[in-house]
Design a protein around this motif. Structure first.
Motif, short mmCIF file in Angstrom:
data_model
loop_
_atom_site.label_atom_id
_atom_site.label_comp_id
_atom_site.label_asym_id
_atom_site.label_seq_id
_atom_site.Cartn_x
_atom_site.Cartn_y
_atom_site.Cartn_z
N SER A 41 0.01 -5.33 -10.61
CA SER A 41 1.30 -4.67 -10.39
C SER A 41 1.97 -4.42 -11.73
O SER A 41 2.08 -5.33 -12.56
N ILE A 42 2.39 -3.18 -11.94
CA ILE A 42 2.94 -2.78 -13.23
C ILE A 42 4.16 -1.88 -13.04
O ILE A 42 4.28 -1.17 -12.03
N ILE A 43 5.07 -1.95 -14.00
CA ILE A 43 6.23 -1.06 -14.00
C ILE A 43 6.13 -0.22 -15.26
O ILE A 43 6.18 -0.75 -16.37
N ALA B 25 0.82 -1.22 0.00
CA ALA B 25 0.00 0.00 0.00
C ALA B 25 0.85 1.27 0.00
O ALA B 25 0.44 2.29 -0.53
N PHE B 26 2.04 1.21 0.62
CA PHE B 26 2.87 2.41 0.80
C PHE B 26 4.25 2.32 0.14
O PHE B 26 5.01 3.27 0.22
N GLY B 27 4.59 1.20 -0.45
CA GLY B 27 5.88 1.08 -1.13
C GLY B 27 7.02 0.69 -0.19
O GLY B 27 7.49 -0.43 -0.21
N PRO C 139 7.67 1.88 -10.67
CA PRO C 139 6.96 0.64 -10.35
C PRO C 139 5.79 0.94 -9.42
O PRO C 139 5.89 1.80 -8.54
N GLY C 140 4.69 0.25 -9.64
CA GLY C 140 3.53 0.51 -8.79
C GLY C 140 2.39 -0.44 -9.09
O GLY C 140 2.60 -1.60 -9.50
N TRP C 141 1.19 0.07 -8.88
CA TRP C 141 -0.02 -0.73 -9.07
C TRP C 141 -1.06 0.09 -9.84
O TRP C 141 -1.09 1.32 -9.72
N TYR D 231 8.81 -4.12 -4.52
CA TYR D 231 9.73 -4.03 -5.67
C TYR D 231 11.18 -4.02 -5.18
O TYR D 231 11.95 -3.12 -5.52
N ARG E 173 14.93 5.02 -11.79
CA ARG E 173 13.71 4.61 -11.11
C ARG E 173 13.35 5.68 -10.09
O ARG E 173 14.18 6.05 -9.26
N ARG F 24 -0.57 4.06 -8.87
CA ARG F 24 -0.24 4.42 -7.48
C ARG F 24 1.02 3.65 -7.12
O ARG F 24 1.23 2.52 -7.59
N ASP F 25 1.87 4.26 -6.32
CA ASP F 25 3.11 3.57 -5.95
C ASP F 25 3.40 3.65 -4.46
O ASP F 25 4.49 3.33 -4.01
N GLY F 26 2.42 4.10 -3.68
CA GLY F 26 2.63 4.19 -2.24
C GLY F 26 3.03 5.58 -1.80
O GLY F 26 2.84 5.96 -0.66
#
Lengths: 434, 434
Positions: B69-71, A199-201, B20-22, A233, B3, B38-40
């Motif tokens: 999950s996607i980059i 949720a927060f990385g 990287p995120g969602w 990640y 990154r 979103r990535d946190g």
């Protein structure tokens, strides 16, 4: 008149000030008395000269008893020969409460046994060594939090009450919740960290953790504080890098801000100053070879005992990172090395000088099927882990983190024989008081 | 390629980056798709144009499912109309794990009931509001620690396992320790703080505390975090001053660093900006008069209920400090007012807007005989308190402190109806999972 603390004395040289505190010790001759004042921030010698004070006041000072509470008024004077560099020339001294001779302060300069001192922990904390250790602890906690707060990690406090076991129930403390329900005290926030990391990385949790181990070693407490970062990640290499940076940051801050306390403890500062990047990185395989050469009975496949950790850390002048332990001895959630599934992508960091493991962590399984397989292999209740399994269904990513124990770190940094002095009120197998 | 996190986008305008995120959400037309990433650290709209991407890639993007999950690789572009001020022009997008249509992400934009959301807390944390609340919580915790660390307080973590009750045993959680021994989970570190304050002058403890109350109100959790400062050589007035400074510091920091999150929550910022010194200070006597005028049934001598607190706080646009409660309704260790022993030198701070008590504290009894008398009057086991009594024998001084609950503070600052959203994994009467 200005009320100050002993720590602030340098800013008030030549000025009249008031310092409230306690009598740490008293030296005296016929015409002069040296009440040693402590106030929680430091210790300062005061100088009371008979000819310069009302007779009654001088007699009061001469008759002071250890740990009586006193408020001293006087002028700060730089005195290079004094331990803190400053002395206070006494003009007045008010006794707030005088400890009576009939019931004197129980901890005297003579030697006391460890049980006596632990029974009197509420008073023992006033002693110079204990004071120094716990100030180092505060600096360690601050340094840890500052590191994570300034590197993009969000603090997410994971729960203390947990319904299920993370790694078996034998070392869990059971709590009577409401209506005959049972919950357990957390051993680690890791599983929850994995949820918050998605949720927060980058996240961390930092709180007390509990282990109901029947261990009476110098490295075990039943209640101890642990910081646990977790990163989405991220790979094993990222975990190692953060672990190294964190330790360097903590050591650097303690050396910068708590040098006086380390000196009080007689710590060999050169050994701490040698803690520089890069830390040696070896594999479990290499560690086993080193241990065998040094006479350990360890065989490939076994986990290291405390003695093995000590033996291994003797080889290095800084923390050593040991990675890729046998999958079989590690927790169910550990990611196997894709090129060599019999070892897991985990890492332990062993402190130098025989202080043992201060960090354990690694990369977690992110593949749903593999996680389900492991849960079955370990005979864990799938239902209880359903929320944890969800994390592999909805946007799973490679991730990892670690846990670092505060008390072992402080014991190492302070050079202590036992972790029991690194926490204000230690809890052990036979110790729950005061 | 670099990154970055979404929070860092402003520094990379015009540059090619990887994030990287969602997938938070997806809008699409025939020729263009807008994956919301979103990535946190934040949320960012990405722009994928069919004519500029390989056909297969564009189809993949168009078919993305929520929380996959996607980059994403692309170029950052300033876009004043975008929520965060920046967009990402997509060049590539790697799917790490695609959430299948057959088992979609359970939390959808439609309304869900609170039980469903709490059952899915491990996923609910990814939602925009929950994310904002917990980032405010982190800021509150940091601000609290920074305040004490920069004002001469030493952190001394008090124990979670306690042998005796601080204020009665009915609301204590019992833990099965070793060999049939029972210990209790701490309700407050105060008594231990009094010991550490005599050793360190100014101290604080900050950790989880536990209350086994059968309350189902919007202000109660069974596990919550509390910060408790304690000061030697301090009076009720000192306690009030620190309480006021602390609240101002926390409010100021949240307004300075978490304004975006407060806006996400729809918080009325003017109400928080009105929180300025000095806070109104009234006596219990005055509070009773105000309450009576407003129709409360309260009589002098009674303690305030939640409804009374709400009624009282409506009178003020900032936190109100109520002091000198009847000694009879307060804890055994409260220092009576020497000029009027029927009231105690205690203070509660009530948050505005009906959020109730966020701080409770005061001056503690420092006289040995009076403390012994109170312990007997309250039928407390003198033996269990022997170490606490010691603090009055060996250098007793006037001292005081308070406790501030983190969750109530966060609920107030965020303008929430219930404290359950202010902690990552809330524990309540009927809630111990996930």
């Amino acid at each position: 008149m200005t009320r100050i603390t002993i720590e602030q004395a340098a800013q008030y040289v030549g000025q009249r000030v008031v310092i409230p505190g306690w009598l740490y010790n008293l030296r005296k001759s016929g015409k002069i008395a040296f009440p040693i004042l402590r106030d929680g921030t430091g210790i300062m010698q005061c100088v009371a000269v008979k000819s310069q004070l009302p007779e009654e006041l001088f007699e009061t000072i001469k008759d002071l008893t250890q740990e009586s509470s006193i408020i001293v008024t006087g002028t700060v004077r730089a005195e290079p020969r004094a331990p803190g560099g400053y002395e206070l020339d006494v003009e007045n001294l008010e006794v707030v409460q005088r400890v009576p001779e009939s019931d004197p302060y129980p901890i005297t300069p003579k030697e006391h046994g460890i049980d006596f001192l632990l029974d009197h922990r509420h008073l023992w904390l006033r002693s110079r060594r204990q004071h120094a250790i716990l100030r180092v602890r505060h600096e360690v906690v601050r340094a840890i939090r500052d590191y994570f707060d300034s590197h993009g990690f969000t603090l997410l406090d994971t729960p203390i009450f947990t319904p299920a076991a993370c790694e078996g129930t034998t070392t869990l403390f059971e709590v009577n919740y409401f209506d005959d329900e049972k919950v357990y005290l957390t051993q680690s926030g890791q599983l929850y960290n994995e949820a918050t990391a998605m949720a927060f990385g980058k996240v961390y949790t930092f709180g007390p953790t509990f282990r109901a181990e029947r261990s009476k070693t110098r490295r075990h407490l039943t209640e101890f504080w642990m910081v646990e970062p977790e990163m989405a990640y991220a790979t094993l290499e990222d975990v190692k890098q953060v672990a190294e940076e964190l330790i360097l940051h903590v050591v650097g801050r303690v050396l910068a801000n708590r040098r006086r306390e380390l000196e009080t403890l007689g710590r060999n500062l050169e050994k701490l100053e040698a803690i520089q990047a890069p830390f040696p990185r070896i594999s479990y395989d290499q560690a086993v070879e080193i241990l065998k050469k040094k006479g350990s009975e360890i065989q490939w496949g076994g986990d290291f005992g405390g003695a093995d950790e000590t033996l291994l850390s003797e080889e290095f002048d800084r923390p050593v990172m040991v990675d890729r332990y046998p999958t079989a001895v590690k927790a169910f959630y550990m990611q196997p090395d894709p090129e060599r599934p019999e070892v897991a992508l985990g890492v332990d960091v062993l402190a130098p000088e025989g202080y043992g493991e201060i960090i354990g962590g690694g990369q977690r399984i992110h593949d749903l099927d593999l996680l389900l397989q492991r849960i079955r292999e370990h005979n864990l209740p799938e239902e209880a882990f359903s929320w944890y399994i969800d994390l592999r269904k909805y946007g799973s990513v490679p991730h990892g983190g670690f846990g670092m124990g505060v008390e072992r770190c402080v014991a190492w940094l302070c050079g202590l024989d036992h972790v029991r002095e690194t926490i204000p009120f230690p809890r052990m197998l036979y110790r729950t008081r005061p």
